[in-house]
Design an enzyme around this catalytic site. Structure first.
Site, PDB file in Angstrom:
ATOM      1  N   ARG A  69      -4.582  -8.597  -8.900  1.00  0.00           N
ATOM      2  CA  ARG A  69      -5.135  -9.945  -9.080  1.00  0.00           C
ATOM      3  C   ARG A  69      -6.518  -9.842  -9.688  1.00  0.00           C
ATOM      4  NH1 ARG A  69      -6.519  -8.942  -3.322  1.00  0.00           N
ATOM      5  NH2 ARG A  69      -8.758  -8.697  -3.335  1.00  0.00           N
TER       6      ARG A  69
ATOM      7  N   LYS B 105       0.833  -1.217   0.000  1.00  0.00           N
ATOM      8  CA  LYS B 105       0.000   0.000   0.000  1.00  0.00           C
ATOM      9  C   LYS B 105       0.862   1.261   0.000  1.00  0.00           C
ATOM     10  CE  LYS B 105      -4.054  -1.694   2.548  1.00  0.00           C
ATOM     11  NZ  LYS B 105      -3.742  -2.997   3.158  1.00  0.00           N
TER      12      LYS B 105
ATOM     13  N   GLU C 194      -3.338   5.956   8.786  1.00  0.00           N
ATOM     14  CA  GLU C 194      -3.969   6.911   7.874  1.00  0.00           C
ATOM     15  C   GLU C 194      -5.082   7.677   8.569  1.00  0.00           C
ATOM     16  OE1 GLU C 194      -5.477   4.576   4.662  1.00  0.00           O
ATOM     17  OE2 GLU C 194      -3.644   4.752   3.495  1.00  0.00           O
TER      18      GLU C 194
END
Lengths: 472, 216
Positions: A317, A121, A215
């Site tokens: 994916r 990430k 975050e």
């Protein structure tokens, strides 16, 4: 290059293994499936036994043991490995080993260096920022040290206070996590340390990495996705529209996905929804171009109630919900697209053969994840034996499942609790909602656990939420 | 009170078990030079650090793994038809008749004497990080448990939930799983001995050690 003489080893289980096997048959490819003892009665085992011919089915000790996968690949003469979703799908080390071992194979997914680049990430955020793509404010490197984490969390809380936020909150995430796993919210700075330790321990157990991402918490957002498809050259990229995956369980697990991401013809948004969808699609394509993305992938976004988009992560994916995008897409007017088949075809080196202009998106589709769980008890999974599972077939409906419909099936506890995915297509929001309810009303799902208690499912939850899909 | 004599007689009536040796994973099998009736040894040494008789070798991805006898005993059947073949995980290679050792008899009796805290459902179990550290550092008998103590993490279907211990206060006398093992519901996770019964348990151990005769 794609020659039609490949054997694809499907390193996965359940409904996605069946979908991949079906795509192999359509592309005239041989395939082999694997299963563990717990999955002996899964539909994918039966499908392989009935449709795969010789060397199509192998019992292995674990889906997560790479050596098992390679051992079977060599024994069955596989030329390619399809990881499905979960397990090895986003493991760049596995993808690298597939491509660089003594007997190299084709990894049906992006190249390993792209998975490495976008699988984390934090790396993704760095790349996004360098291209001017908006991301959620937060740490730009994995934090391992508790004191450093506390300092960073305190700075975010202080920033929120300065900005006059009514409720301060931050998100603590496992840096190597995905699929909504390893995420917790912290509203009280005094609780931060214990949450940080919990996520770090969880991350170590599940992903073998203790890195934690911190975050800012954004409230009331919608979760959107952009489906990207690219050919092996990494030069030609197309998209199959957007999806809205905002209806999720308390553990950040998706329950209903809808394509496209907003329905501006049927719902009034306080922002220009078409422009937001165009914006996230264009940013996603620009990132795909930048990294020479070379297979299917999903760019995940959050959109605030004011219509501001922030990139969350990239899933390198095929995703569970790929079928909902496929259901509204067609290439040169040739009916529905099969994104799993496209992934296989392109993964084996075929040219894409069409451009964005040839792709049209028609109507709306929603996907229900049918799960044996109790939505009133924090979505606690129900474990027992399915005695009856059936539905009314319709031309607007597709159901993907590993649960047999003609015999009993004991739900294994080792894996994801999904029983089936049902995709409903319609021309308008009203029609897709009506059809969705019609499907759920006609669904027969019965079972009993070891204590003799009746099966619990999320069907009533899905019905309730159908009325609010695509709304903020 | 536990009737040790009765329990010992019961075990003496059937003093062996048949152990199935299956392959832990896929691979190509190569048997050692063994036949039905041969005696094999299990792991030996103070820490069981010396592996038992090598029964077969399993080759996967250029790595060869020996499959040693987990217990001492006598071979009762061998699947020689699998020699040199690729086998799938779980394939049974041979069977060994194993006579119970003193330690195993003690464990069998302890399972009846201790308070067993069982897995409430089939799942993967872990000790909480704090307890795990303590067990690794000072052994399980250094851990005192009481009703309501958060002792385990249960991982099932992508979810983790804490599990509190319920039962009498005492020390963990035996641990029946490894962190991350998939345990069936109803199987014991730990055996707890209330502190006032530690002496009684020790008597049981002493008695088995003096009364049980081990056989080859």
């Amino acid at each position: 290059m794609y020659s039609g003489e490949h054997r694809v080893l499907i390193a996965n289980r359940g409904e996605i293994a069946i979908r991949i096997a079906r795509a192999c048959i359509e592309l005239n490819l041989s395939f082999s499936c694997v299963y563990t003892e717990a999955d002996r009665h899964s539909g994918h085992v039966r499908f392989a036994r009935e449709n795969g011919g010789s060397k199509s089915l192998y019992c292995i000790s674990s889906y997560s043991d790479a050596n098992e996968i390679f051992s079977v690949a060599d024994s069955c003469g596989a030329t390619a490995i399809h990881p499905g979703y979960g397990f090895f799908a986003e493991d760049f080390r596995f993808a690298r080993r597939v491509a660089e071992r003594e007997k190299p194979l084709i990894f049906i997914g992006p190249s390993w260096w792209i998975i490495r680049e976008l699988g984390d990430k934090i790396n993704t955020k760095r790349l996004a920022r360098s291209l001017g793509v908006p991301t959620i404010p937060g740490s730009d490197k994995p934090i391992y040290n508790e004191l450093e984490a506390v300092e960073f969390a305190d700075s975010l809380f202080a920033f929120q206070k300065e900005q006059g936020f009514k409720a301060s909150a931050i998100m603590v995430k496992a840096s190597a996590g995905g699929g909504g796993m390893g995420i917790e919210e912290v509203t009280d700075p005094d609780e931060f340390r214990s949450v940080f330790r919990r996520i770090r321990n969880y991350s170590k157990r599940q992903f073998n990495d203790e890195g934690v991402l911190i975050e800012q918490r954004i409230y009331g957002f919608n979760h959107l996705e952009v489906q990207i498809v690219s050919e092996r050259s990494g030069q030609k990229h197309v998209h199959f529209g957007t999806r809205n995956c905002s209806i999720q369980s308390s553990g950040n697990q998706k329950r209903i996905e809808v394509a496209p991401g907003f329905a501006s013809e049927d719902i009034h948004y306080i922002f220009n929804a078409t422009s937001v969808l165009d914006c996230i699609t264009s940013h996603s394509l620009s990132m795909a171009q930048e990294v020479s993305y070379d297979n299917v992938g999903t760019w995940e976004w959050i959109v605030t109630p004011r219509g501001e988009p922030f990139l969350m992560e990239v899933n390198t994916r095929i995703q569970v919900e790929n079928g909902v995008s496929a259901a509204i897409s067609s290439i040169s007017g040739q009916g529905k697209v099969d994104i799993v088949r496209e992934q296989l075809r392109l993964g084996l080196g075929a040219d894409i053969g069409y451009s964005q202009h040839d792709i049209s998106l028609n109507g709306l589709a929603l996907e229900y994840r049918i799960i044996a769980e109790n939505p009133d008890r924090n979505f606690a999974p129900w474990v027992g034996t399915i005695e009856r599972f059936g539905w009314v077939a319709e031309d607007w409906l597709e159901v993907f499942t590993q649960v047999p419909t003609d015999c009993e099936y004991e739900i294994p506890t080792e894996f994801d609790p999904n029983l089936a995915l049902a995709i409903v297509h319609g021309d308008s929001l009203e029609q897709v909602r009506k059809r969705g309810i019609e499907f759920l009303d006609g669904l027969e799902l019965r079972g009993v656990d070891r204590a003799g208690l009746q099966l619990q499912s999320n069907i009533s939850y899905l019905k309730e939420k159908t009325s609010i899909i695509l709304e903020f | 009170m536990l009737n040790i004599k009765e329990l010992l007689e019961e075990i003496k009536a059937s003093p062996y078990e048949e152990v199935e040796i299956s392959v832990p994973h896929t691979g190509i099998v190569e048997f050692s030079d063994l036949k039905v009736g041969d005696k094999v040894t299990g792991p030996t040494g103070e820490w069981k650090e010396k592996p038992g008789t090598v029964l077969a070798k399993l080759t996967r991805e250029r790595n060869t793994k020996s499959i040693p006898a987990p217990e001492k005993g006598e071979i009762v059947s061998i699947r020689h038809d699998l020699e040199g073949k690729f086998v799938e995980a779980g394939e049974v290679l041979l069977r060994i008749r194993h006579f119970l050792s003193k330690e195993e008899v003690i464990q069998l009796i302890l399972k009846k004497a201790l308070f067993l805290f069982n897995a409430p459902e089939k799942a993967k179990y872990y000790f909480t990080p704090e307890i795990d550290t303590k067990i690794k550092g000072s052994g399980e008998r250094s851990v005192k448990v009481r009703d309501g103590l958060e002792l385990f993490i249960v991982s099932r279907m992508k979810r983790e939930t804490p599990l509190n211990y319920t039962g009498p206060e005492g020390v963990i006398y035996a641990v029946y799983f490894h962190n991350g093992d998939n345990i069936d519901g109803g199987q014991p996770l730990i055996g707890v001995c209330p502190e006032d019964q530690l002496k009684h348990i020790q008597d049981v151990v002493t008695r088995v050690q003096s009364e049980w005769e081990e056989r080859d």
